[in-house]
Scaffold this motif. Structure first.
Motif, PDB file in Angstrom:
ATOM      1  N   UNK A 117    -108.476  22.064 -67.821  1.00  0.00           N
ATOM      2  CA  UNK A 117    -108.130  23.100 -68.805  1.00  0.00           C
ATOM      3  C   UNK A 117    -107.721  22.474 -70.135  1.00  0.00           C
ATOM      4  N   UNK A 118    -106.861  21.448 -70.069  1.00  0.00           N
ATOM      5  CA  UNK A 118    -106.432  20.774 -71.298  1.00  0.00           C
ATOM      6  C   UNK A 118    -107.552  20.020 -71.963  1.00  0.00           C
ATOM      7  N   UNK A 119    -108.405  19.379 -71.157  1.00  0.00           N
ATOM      8  CA  UNK A 119    -109.532  18.624 -71.719  1.00  0.00           C
ATOM      9  C   UNK A 119    -110.527  19.508 -72.439  1.00  0.00           C
ATOM     10  N   UNK A 120    -110.847  20.640 -71.838  1.00  0.00           N
ATOM     11  CA  UNK A 120    -111.766  21.588 -72.470  1.00  0.00           C
ATOM     12  C   UNK A 120    -111.172  22.125 -73.763  1.00  0.00           C
ATOM     13  N   UNK A 169    -101.554  37.839 -76.026  1.00  0.00           N
ATOM     14  CA  UNK A 169    -102.890  38.288 -76.388  1.00  0.00           C
ATOM     15  C   UNK A 169    -103.589  37.196 -77.180  1.00  0.00           C
ATOM     16  N   UNK A 170    -104.905  37.190 -77.156  1.00  0.00           N
ATOM     17  CA  UNK A 170    -105.668  36.087 -77.742  1.00  0.00           C
ATOM     18  C   UNK A 170    -105.345  35.868 -79.213  1.00  0.00           C
ATOM     19  N   UNK A 171    -105.317  36.919 -80.006  1.00  0.00           N
ATOM     20  CA  UNK A 171    -105.059  36.736 -81.444  1.00  0.00           C
ATOM     21  C   UNK A 171    -103.622  36.270 -81.693  1.00  0.00           C
ATOM     22  N   UNK A 172    -102.693  36.622 -80.819  1.00  0.00           N
ATOM     23  CA  UNK A 172    -101.312  36.138 -80.958  1.00  0.00           C
ATOM     24  C   UNK A 172    -101.242  34.667 -80.568  1.00  0.00           C
ATOM     25  N   UNK A 173    -102.016  34.269 -79.555  1.00  0.00           N
ATOM     26  CA  UNK A 173    -102.116  32.858 -79.181  1.00  0.00           C
ATOM     27  C   UNK A 173    -102.616  32.018 -80.351  1.00  0.00           C
ATOM     28  N   UNK A 174    -103.650  32.511 -81.015  1.00  0.00           N
ATOM     29  CA  UNK A 174    -104.212  31.800 -82.166  1.00  0.00           C
ATOM     30  C   UNK A 174    -103.170  31.646 -83.274  1.00  0.00           C
ATOM     31  N   UNK A 208    -107.438  28.067 -76.124  1.00  0.00           N
ATOM     32  CA  UNK A 208    -108.391  27.687 -75.076  1.00  0.00           C
ATOM     33  C   UNK A 208    -107.670  27.268 -73.808  1.00  0.00           C
ATOM     34  N   UNK A 209    -106.577  26.536 -73.975  1.00  0.00           N
ATOM     35  CA  UNK A 209    -105.820  26.104 -72.801  1.00  0.00           C
ATOM     36  C   UNK A 209    -105.255  27.305 -72.043  1.00  0.00           C
TER      37      UNK A 209
END
Length: 264
Positions: A40-43, A171-176, A253-254
């Protein structure tokens, strides 16, 4: 970056919603947890690095004050450092000023003219010293933002994890957004070490080579001739354009890979 992203596997567990009676994932999901965390971290690191690779070359040229660009405003590290050294040397070359004809030629030249194997480790000290504040501040900031966000506004900022509905994730946009903020703060703190490392890595390519043999001499030279804003922090604004999306993609991504590999 890939190595740093892989270290995300050591982050604190995701805040969980109250566990339902009798709920719990199968024991098989715990098998090879370390391997799935590493993947997961590598990707995440690969995706982040691919996103910002072109900006990385421009940053090298800017940090080292290449005159063509005046108009532009731990184990894993040690093992791969010679490759990074050669990459920086090749990235610094511009049309008409090719000191090295390729990767092999760069390796041979550095080994023959710059002290053998030690020549490949110029700038290692500021690299190691800069890793602690960068990684620490980056992970701490992201973890804090994530924890505070899910604690105070779970409905607005969070959602149930796809692999475990009892666990809340951003949520994805909050992660970003959180990843980008974490990257910007970490880069601001550790950037002088990055500038010092790049100038030391370039070595004999620069005319002031003999004045920048150690980390202390390099920092003193950069500060004395260019100051703080145009010296130790030269290229920081461009680096924000590079590191903010890089860290945003890496953390996001992680978090997605954690769900894909059932790590929650």
């Amino acid at each position: 970056m890939a190595a740093a992203a892989a270290a995300l596997a050591a982050a604190e567990p995701t805040p969980a919603m109250p566990q339902a009676a009798g709920a719990g994932g199968p024991a098989a999901r715990r098998d090879f947890y370390w391997l799935r965390s590493f993947l997961a971290g590598g990707i995440a690191g690969c995706c982040a690095k691919t996103t910002v690779a072109p900006l990385d070359r421009v940053k090298v040229l800017l940090q080292a004050h290449n005159h063509h660009y005046k108009h532009l405003g731990m184990t894993a590290v040690i093992c791969t450092y010679p490759l990074d050294m050669v990459r920086v040397r090749l990235a610094f070359q511009v049309k008409g000023e090719h000191t090295y004809t390729g990767i092999i030629h760069a390796f041979k030249t550095i080994y023959a003219k710059e002290g053998g194997f030690l020549g490949f480790y110029r700038g290692l000290m500021p690299t190691i010293l800069g890793m602690a504040p960068y990684a620490g501040v980056s992970f701490f900031t992201f973890g804090t933002l994530k924890s505070v966000g899910l604690s105070h506004a779970p409905t607005l900022l969070g959602r149930p994890s796809s692999d475990n509905p009892n666990v809340l994730v951003l949520k994805t946009h909050i992660n970003l957004l959180c990843g980008g903020v974490a990257g910007a703060i970490a880069q601001t703190i550790s950037y002088p070490f990055d500038v010092t490392r790049r100038r030391m890595q370039l070595g004999t390519v620069l005319p002031e080579f003999e004045k920048c043999l150690t980390m202390r001499e390099t920092m003193k030279y950069v500060y004395g001739h260019h100051g703080i804003r145009k010296g130790l922090y030269r290229g920081l604004s461009l680096n924000y354009i590079r590191c903010v999306p890089s860290q945003a993609v890496a953390f996001t991504t992680y978090e997605l890979m954690k769900q894909f590999f059932h790590l929650n």
